[in-house]
Design a protein around this motif. Structure first.
Motif, short mmCIF file in Angstrom:
data_model
loop_
_atom_site.label_atom_id
_atom_site.label_comp_id
_atom_site.label_asym_id
_atom_site.label_seq_id
_atom_site.Cartn_x
_atom_site.Cartn_y
_atom_site.Cartn_z
N ARG A 1 0.83 -1.21 0.00
CA ARG A 1 0.00 0.00 0.00
C ARG A 1 0.87 1.25 0.00
NH1 ARG A 1 -2.64 -2.22 4.40
NH2 ARG A 1 -4.12 -3.72 3.65
N ARG A 2 1.89 1.28 0.86
CA ARG A 2 2.78 2.45 0.90
C ARG A 2 3.55 2.61 -0.40
NH1 ARG A 2 5.42 3.02 6.94
NH2 ARG A 2 3.47 2.85 8.07
N LEU A 3 3.98 1.49 -0.96
CA LEU A 3 4.69 1.54 -2.24
C LEU A 3 3.78 2.10 -3.34
CD1 LEU A 3 7.42 0.86 -3.45
CD2 LEU A 3 6.58 -1.43 -3.90
N LEU A 4 2.54 1.71 -3.32
CA LEU A 4 1.56 2.19 -4.29
C LEU A 4 1.32 3.69 -4.14
CD1 LEU A 4 -0.61 1.56 -6.48
CD2 LEU A 4 -2.19 1.17 -4.60
N VAL A 5 1.13 4.15 -2.91
CA VAL A 5 0.78 5.55 -2.66
C VAL A 5 1.99 6.47 -2.80
CG1 VAL A 5 -0.04 7.16 -0.90
CG2 VAL A 5 -1.18 4.96 -1.19
N TYR A 6 3.13 6.07 -2.22
CA TYR A 6 4.28 6.97 -2.17
C TYR A 6 5.35 6.67 -3.22
CZ TYR A 6 2.16 8.07 2.29
OH TYR A 6 1.27 8.44 3.27
N GLY A 7 5.29 5.51 -3.85
CA GLY A 7 6.25 5.17 -4.88
C GLY A 7 7.56 4.60 -4.36
N GLU A 8 7.77 4.65 -3.05
CA GLU A 8 8.99 4.09 -2.46
C GLU A 8 8.78 3.87 -0.97
OE1 GLU A 8 12.41 6.73 -2.45
OE2 GLU A 8 11.09 8.44 -2.32
N ILE A 9 9.63 3.04 -0.41
CA ILE A 9 9.61 2.79 1.03
C ILE A 9 10.98 3.24 1.55
CG2 ILE A 9 9.45 1.06 2.86
CD1 ILE A 9 6.86 1.26 1.28
N LYS A 10 10.98 4.19 2.48
CA LYS A 10 12.24 4.65 3.06
C LYS A 10 12.44 3.96 4.40
CE LYS A 10 12.37 9.11 0.80
NZ LYS A 10 12.57 10.54 0.96
N ILE A 11 13.65 3.44 4.59
CA ILE A 11 13.99 2.76 5.83
C ILE A 11 15.16 3.51 6.45
CG2 ILE A 11 14.81 0.60 6.83
CD1 ILE A 11 13.49 -0.80 4.38
N TYR A 12 15.00 3.86 7.71
CA TYR A 12 16.03 4.63 8.41
C TYR A 12 16.65 3.79 9.51
CZ TYR A 12 13.59 8.29 5.96
OH TYR A 12 13.02 9.04 4.98
N PRO A 13 17.97 3.96 9.71
CA PRO A 13 18.63 3.20 10.77
C PRO A 13 18.03 3.52 12.14
CG PRO A 13 20.24 4.35 9.38
CD PRO A 13 18.88 4.83 8.98
N ASN A 14 17.94 2.50 12.97
CA ASN A 14 17.36 2.69 14.30
C ASN A 14 18.12 3.75 15.10
OD1 ASN A 14 15.37 0.79 13.85
ND2 ASN A 14 16.54 -0.87 14.75
N ALA A 15 19.44 3.80 14.94
CA ALA A 15 20.24 4.78 15.68
C ALA A 15 19.86 6.20 15.27
CB ALA A 15 21.72 4.55 15.44
N PHE A 16 19.59 6.41 14.00
CA PHE A 16 19.20 7.73 13.50
C PHE A 16 17.86 8.15 14.10
CE2 PHE A 16 16.87 10.28 10.39
CZ PHE A 16 17.72 11.37 10.29
N VAL A 17 16.90 7.25 14.09
CA VAL A 17 15.57 7.54 14.62
C VAL A 17 15.65 7.78 16.13
CG1 VAL A 17 13.24 6.62 14.97
CG2 VAL A 17 14.40 6.29 12.77
N ALA A 18 16.44 6.97 16.83
CA ALA A 18 16.58 7.14 18.27
C ALA A 18 17.21 8.49 18.60
CB ALA A 18 17.42 6.01 18.86
N ASP A 19 18.22 8.90 17.83
CA ASP A 19 18.86 10.19 18.05
C ASP A 19 17.87 11.32 17.81
OD1 ASP A 19 21.17 11.93 18.55
OD2 ASP A 19 21.04 12.39 16.40
#
Length: 102
Positions: free
Chosen positions: A36-54
């Motif tokens: 569904r996300r691929l359909l709507v946004y055209g891509e799936i972005k994945i971020y490293p856990n350390a980046f999100v935690a920071d």
């Protein structure tokens, strides 16, 4: 009644299936949500856990600073220029990291 009533089936070879499973693991999404996300946004972005935690840590820090300023302003009616500079710097850092997400 279910909102999503249409089902789509398609076939993958072994390599494609392995790639899909790896991407699903990395994204922590269900297969349906992934597509569904691929359909709507055209891509799936994945971020490293350390980046999100920071980023979460920085947002919490700014929130604490804002609370401290609100208390100080309420009690004394004054807020130091240095405190405002610290909040501004923290906010700028968060905004720069958020821009990297796009």
């Amino acid at each position: 009644m279910r909102k999503r009533v249409h089902q789509i089936k398609f076939r993958l070879d072994d390599d494609e299936l392995m790639l899909l499973r790896r991407k699903l693991r990395e994204s922590n999404l269900s297969m349906a949500e992934y597509f569904r996300r691929l359909l709507v946004y055209g891509e799936i972005k994945i971020y490293p856990n350390a980046f999100v935690a920071d980023l979460q840590k920085q947002v919490k820090g700014v929130g604490r600073n804002v609370n401290q300023i609100a208390r100080l302003a309420h009690i004394s009616g004054k807020v130091s220029l240095e405190t405002l500079r610290q909040i501004s710097a923290a906010q700028e850092k968060i905004e720069q990291q958020l821009e990297r997400l796009n």
